[in-house]
Write a protein that holds these residues in place. Structure first.
Motif, mmCIF file in Angstrom:
data_model
loop_
_atom_site.group_PDB
_atom_site.id
_atom_site.type_symbol
_atom_site.label_atom_id
_atom_site.label_comp_id
_atom_site.label_asym_id
_atom_site.label_seq_id
_atom_site.Cartn_x
_atom_site.Cartn_y
_atom_site.Cartn_z
ATOM 1 N N ASP A 28 -31.999 10.255 30.675
ATOM 2 C CA ASP A 28 -30.580 10.163 30.994
ATOM 3 C C ASP A 28 -29.897 9.303 29.931
ATOM 4 O O ASP A 28 -30.331 8.176 29.664
ATOM 5 N N ILE A 29 -28.856 9.841 29.335
ATOM 6 C CA ILE A 29 -28.176 9.115 28.267
ATOM 7 C C ILE A 29 -27.426 7.938 28.874
ATOM 8 O O ILE A 29 -26.579 8.115 29.755
ATOM 9 N N PRO A 30 -27.736 6.716 28.446
ATOM 10 C CA PRO A 30 -27.094 5.538 29.044
ATOM 11 C C PRO A 30 -25.623 5.446 28.671
ATOM 12 O O PRO A 30 -25.194 5.966 27.644
ATOM 13 N N ASP A 31 -24.856 4.774 29.505
ATOM 14 C CA ASP A 31 -23.452 4.515 29.212
ATOM 15 C C ASP A 31 -23.176 3.063 29.587
ATOM 16 O O ASP A 31 -22.640 2.758 30.647
ATOM 17 N N THR A 32 -23.571 2.156 28.691
ATOM 18 C CA THR A 32 -23.473 0.718 28.957
ATOM 19 C C THR A 32 -22.101 0.156 28.672
ATOM 20 O O THR A 32 -21.815 -0.981 29.025
ATOM 21 N N GLY A 33 -21.268 0.931 28.000
ATOM 22 C CA GLY A 33 -19.942 0.457 27.634
ATOM 23 C C GLY A 33 -19.822 0.006 26.195
ATOM 24 O O GLY A 33 -18.726 -0.242 25.711
ATOM 25 N N THR A 34 -20.966 -0.086 25.488
ATOM 26 C CA THR A 34 -20.928 -0.448 24.069
ATOM 27 C C THR A 34 -21.913 0.415 23.299
ATOM 28 O O THR A 34 -22.927 0.868 23.851
ATOM 29 N N LEU A 35 -21.616 0.612 22.036
ATOM 30 C CA LEU A 35 -22.520 1.376 21.179
ATOM 31 C C LEU A 35 -23.865 0.667 21.075
ATOM 32 O O LEU A 35 -24.917 1.300 21.182
ATOM 33 N N ARG A 36 -23.838 -0.640 20.873
ATOM 34 C CA ARG A 36 -25.090 -1.395 20.764
ATOM 35 C C ARG A 36 -25.932 -1.248 22.031
ATOM 36 O O ARG A 36 -27.136 -0.987 21.979
#
Length: 202
Positions: free
Chosen positions: A70-78
């Motif tokens: 599942d592609i994460p979506d942490t809120g930042t590119l890093r």
């Protein structure tokens, strides 16, 4: 022999094919051995896959589909880059190592390479790298005008290279070096003022 049909039979054959490939490598891989392992007949195999090469491609694609991240979506590119590499460590390292070690004969026979095989498996789908970088563009972390394909895939290419050089998962320290020391500085750099239509420095 077990009486299975349709998708159940196909999945059993693909799993048997991956097991054969992982144990024996491409050179010793045969459809007959796969049929025996799966508890079915050789004609059943040839009705689905015309030859060894096609069977191996299908087996690798199946093994890859069982390790979808599942592609994460942490809120930042890093955060996204680090999170997806950590997830890949847990679920895909064995696939990368196995294909690198076991498929030398396949690449020689087909005249292809690992990148072409990867493109076949993706079958036109957007890669995780493209999704993560596009989200960063939308958040204005990345200037879309500076992007090109090799830059988008850079962090993932370096991750894969590390796995193939060490034949083991990539350490968190190495992941952070890839992201912080190489990928982020290149992905988040800004275009010079003249390229953005602004005044250039005198």
């Amino acid at each position: 022999m077990q009486r299975r049909r349709g998708k159940d039979l196909e999945n059993a054959l693909l799993e048997a094919a991956w097991a054969e490939l992982a144990e024996r490598g491409y050179a010793a891989f045969t459809l007959e051995a796969v049929a025996k392992r799966a508890g079915t007949s050789t004609p059943v195999m040839y009705r689905r896959w015309a030859n060894k090469t096609v069977m191996v491609q299908a087996a690798i694609a199946h093994a890859s589909s069982q390790r979808v991240i599942d592609i994460p979506d942490t809120g930042t590119l890093r955060g996204d880059l680090i999170a997806i590499m950590q997830a890949a460590n847990a679920s895909r390292t064995d696939l990368l190592v196995a294909t690198a070690i076991l498929l030398d004969g396949y690449f020689s026979e087909t005249g292809s390479n690992p990148d072409q095989l990867r493109e076949q498996i993706l079958a036109g789908r957007r890669s995780a790298a493209e999704t993560i970088v596009q989200r960063a563009v939308q958040r204005e972390e990345v200037d879309a005008s500076l992007l090109e394909p090799r830059l988008i895939s850079l962090a993932f290419d370096l991750f894969r290279h590390e796995v193939l050089m060490t034949l083991k998962p990539v350490s968190n320290e190495a992941i952070e070096r890839i992201v912080d020391g190489i990928a982020l500085p290149l992905l988040t750099r800004q275009a010079p003022p003249e390229a953005r239509g602004g005044p250039s420095a005198s």
